[in-house]
Enzyme design. Structure first.
Site, short mmCIF file in Angstrom:
data_model
loop_
_atom_site.label_atom_id
_atom_site.label_comp_id
_atom_site.label_asym_id
_atom_site.label_seq_id
_atom_site.Cartn_x
_atom_site.Cartn_y
_atom_site.Cartn_z
N GLU A 93 36.72 42.17 50.83
CA GLU A 93 37.57 41.04 51.21
C GLU A 93 39.02 41.25 50.80
O GLU A 93 39.30 41.89 49.79
CB GLU A 93 37.08 39.78 50.50
CG GLU A 93 35.78 39.27 51.03
CD GLU A 93 35.19 38.17 50.16
OE1 GLU A 93 35.95 37.29 49.69
OE2 GLU A 93 33.97 38.21 49.95
N CYS A 106 45.96 40.01 48.29
CA CYS A 106 45.03 40.31 47.21
C CYS A 106 44.03 41.30 47.78
O CYS A 106 43.37 41.01 48.78
CB CYS A 106 44.35 39.01 46.79
SG CYS A 106 43.04 39.24 45.60
N CYS A 113 30.89 45.23 42.10
CA CYS A 113 31.49 45.46 40.78
C CYS A 113 30.36 45.60 39.76
O CYS A 113 29.31 44.98 39.91
CB CYS A 113 32.37 44.26 40.41
SG CYS A 113 33.25 44.45 38.84
N CYS A 117 30.66 40.06 34.87
CA CYS A 117 31.19 38.78 34.37
C CYS A 117 30.32 37.63 34.91
O CYS A 117 30.00 37.59 36.10
CB CYS A 117 32.65 38.58 34.79
SG CYS A 117 33.74 39.85 34.11
N CYS A 120 31.45 35.35 38.03
CA CYS A 120 32.07 36.00 39.18
C CYS A 120 31.07 36.36 40.29
O CYS A 120 30.01 36.92 40.02
CB CYS A 120 32.79 37.27 38.70
SG CYS A 120 33.64 38.13 40.02
N CYS A 343 37.65 35.36 45.62
CA CYS A 343 37.09 36.63 46.06
C CYS A 343 35.59 36.77 45.83
O CYS A 343 35.02 36.18 44.95
CB CYS A 343 37.82 37.78 45.40
SG CYS A 343 37.50 37.83 43.66
N1 SAH Z 1 38.06 43.05 37.90
C1 SAH Z 1 39.39 42.55 37.77
C2 SAH Z 1 39.97 41.98 39.04
C3 SAH Z 1 39.09 41.14 39.93
S1 SAH Z 1 38.80 39.45 39.59
C4 SAH Z 1 39.47 41.55 36.65
O1 SAH Z 1 38.45 41.24 36.06
O2 SAH Z 1 40.58 41.13 36.32
C5 SAH Z 1 40.33 38.60 39.64
C6 SAH Z 1 40.35 37.42 38.70
O3 SAH Z 1 39.50 36.34 39.15
C7 SAH Z 1 39.88 37.76 37.30
O4 SAH Z 1 40.71 37.14 36.36
C8 SAH Z 1 38.49 37.16 37.28
O5 SAH Z 1 38.03 36.97 35.99
C9 SAH Z 1 38.71 35.89 38.08
N2 SAH Z 1 37.49 35.27 38.60
C10 SAH Z 1 36.35 35.84 39.01
N3 SAH Z 1 35.45 34.93 39.42
C11 SAH Z 1 36.05 33.73 39.28
C12 SAH Z 1 35.63 32.39 39.54
N4 SAH Z 1 34.42 32.12 40.01
N5 SAH Z 1 36.52 31.42 39.26
C13 SAH Z 1 37.76 31.68 38.79
N6 SAH Z 1 38.20 32.92 38.54
C14 SAH Z 1 37.36 33.94 38.76
#
Ligand code: SAH
Length: 354
Positions: A93, A106, A113, A117, A120, A343
């Site tokens: 995406e 973005c 991944c 986390c 996510c 995302c």
């Molecule tokens: N892997 C990288 C970049 C991708 S995620 C990273 O971890 O920074 C981009 C951002 O969105 C990161 O700060 C991530 O923690 C956040 N993110 C992921 N899922 C989310 C969600 N459900 N709500 C809010 N932020 C989220």
């Protein structure tokens, strides 16, 4: 795609020159090819290159761009979300956000991944593969060609952990800045990482003045390890030490992302601890000038994760507590709320469908 073939769009201009010379062609062809390829024109469609040359190129190399599998446009703010299909059928995406100061894209760096986390959507099915430099660049090119508007800023905050695909990401960052290409300079690019300390240290030495964003989300190891498994390898203090060194080496500011999850990391006590931890790790002396900026993001609820976003009041209180302790805090504006623009969610939907 034939993996033995050379991926033309991932090559630097100097490498393209070597390739062109190896075909027995004059060197100037490399510039012709580079310029047109980076505008989205396939070698086969170039009018200033002859049939015989095209055939030679085609025997040894390929050119491929992602195709638009789905496109959603927000009726609220014009945010555009793309689901791009790569040449092997995998999807990633990208989101184009329209700001007064220009259009920001973005981009994704991996298919899925492996960072795990807990909040996510991108990590739910694990990592399928890394993107090649051309596949990251292709997202920017396709979005610019499709919207018909110049893209001036890039954030690497889509699907994937960019520093877990280090070499391809560095190659992309160099390519996207080329004058004969997209010409988007380092100062217009942010890279977000969950905190791979060894790679942050490596990045500091690349001489690339990009903005680094750190996904922190908690300032104590217990909570951070629970929601971000990467913290079990590199804890909060080792991460912040890498940030301090990054700033000392590059002079580039770092911003911190903090996703607010109701009853998990959003109390006033959490805000006070966050301020204390950041201040003591990054500004140990009163005279230290490390600019600290925290971006607060109410968590976007993902069906499978069961986390809920903090209420407006908790968010405001959290921000104020940080400000009161000398830390600049902004609450991220939500764009594309009607198209599920955060995302990983569109790709996830598509996977569930098929
Ligand atoms: N892997 C990288 C970049 C991708 S995620 C990273 O971890 O920074 C981009 C951002 O969105 C990161 O700060 C991530 O923690 C956040 N993110 C992921 N899922 C989310 C969600 N459900 N709500 C809010 N932020 C989220």
């Amino acid at each position: 795609m034939d993996s033995q073939k050379i991926d033309l769009l991932s090559l630097y201009e100097s490498e393209l020159e070597e390739f062109i010379i190896s075909l027995g062609e004059p060197k100037y062809r490399a510039k012709q090819l580079f310029t047109q390829m980076h505008r989205g024109i396939a070698p086969a469609d170039m009018t200033n290159i002859g049939k015989a040359t095209k055939q030679k190129i085609d025997e040894r190399a390929y050119y491929s761009l992602p195709s638009i599998r789905r496109k959603l446009v927000s009726a609220i703010d014009g945010t555009v979300k793309y689901l791009f299909e790569l040449c092997d059928g995998n999807c990633v995406e990208s989101v184009v956000m329209k700001y007064k100061h220009g259009n920001t894209i973005c981009v994704s760096s991996q298919v899925g991944c492996r960072m795990g986390c807990a909040f996510c959507a991108s990590t739910i099915g694990g990592k399928l593969r890394d993107l090649r430099a051309s596949e990251i660049l292709g997202q920017v090119m396709m979005a610019q060609n499709d919207t018909g508007e110049r893209i001036s800023n890039i954030v690497m905050m889509g699907i994937g952990e960019p520093l877990d695909n280090y070499d391809n990401v560095i190659r992309f960052l160099r390519l996207v800045g080329c004058e004969n290409g997209m010409n988007i300079g380092y100062r217009h690019i942010s890279l977000s990482t969950c905190g791979l300390v060894d790679k942050i240290e490596k990045l500091a030495k690349e001489d690339m003045p990009i903005t680094l964003s750190i996904s922190l989300h908690a300032s104590d190891d217990e909570t951070r390890s629970e929601i971000m498994p990467v913290n079990r390898k590199w804890n909060v203090s080792s991460l912040l030490e890498a940030c301090r060194k990054y700033y000392a080496t590059t002079g580039r500011r770092i911003s911190f992302e903090y996703t607010l999850i109701a009853s998990k990391n959003d109390s006033v006590a959490s805000a006070e601890r966050l301020a204390k931890v950041l201040n003591s790790a990054l500004r140990p002396k009163k005279s230290d000038s490390f600019p600290i900026h925290v971006n607060l993001i109410p968590v976007n609820p993902v069906e499978e994760t069961g986390f809920a976003a903090s209420g407006k009041q908790s968010v405001a209180k959290f921000a104020k507590t940080l400000e009161d302790n000398g830390i600049r805090a902004t609450v991220r504006r939500t764009l594309g709320a009607d198209i599920n623009a955060s995302c990983g969610q569109l790709r996830r939907e598509e996977e569930k469908r098929s």
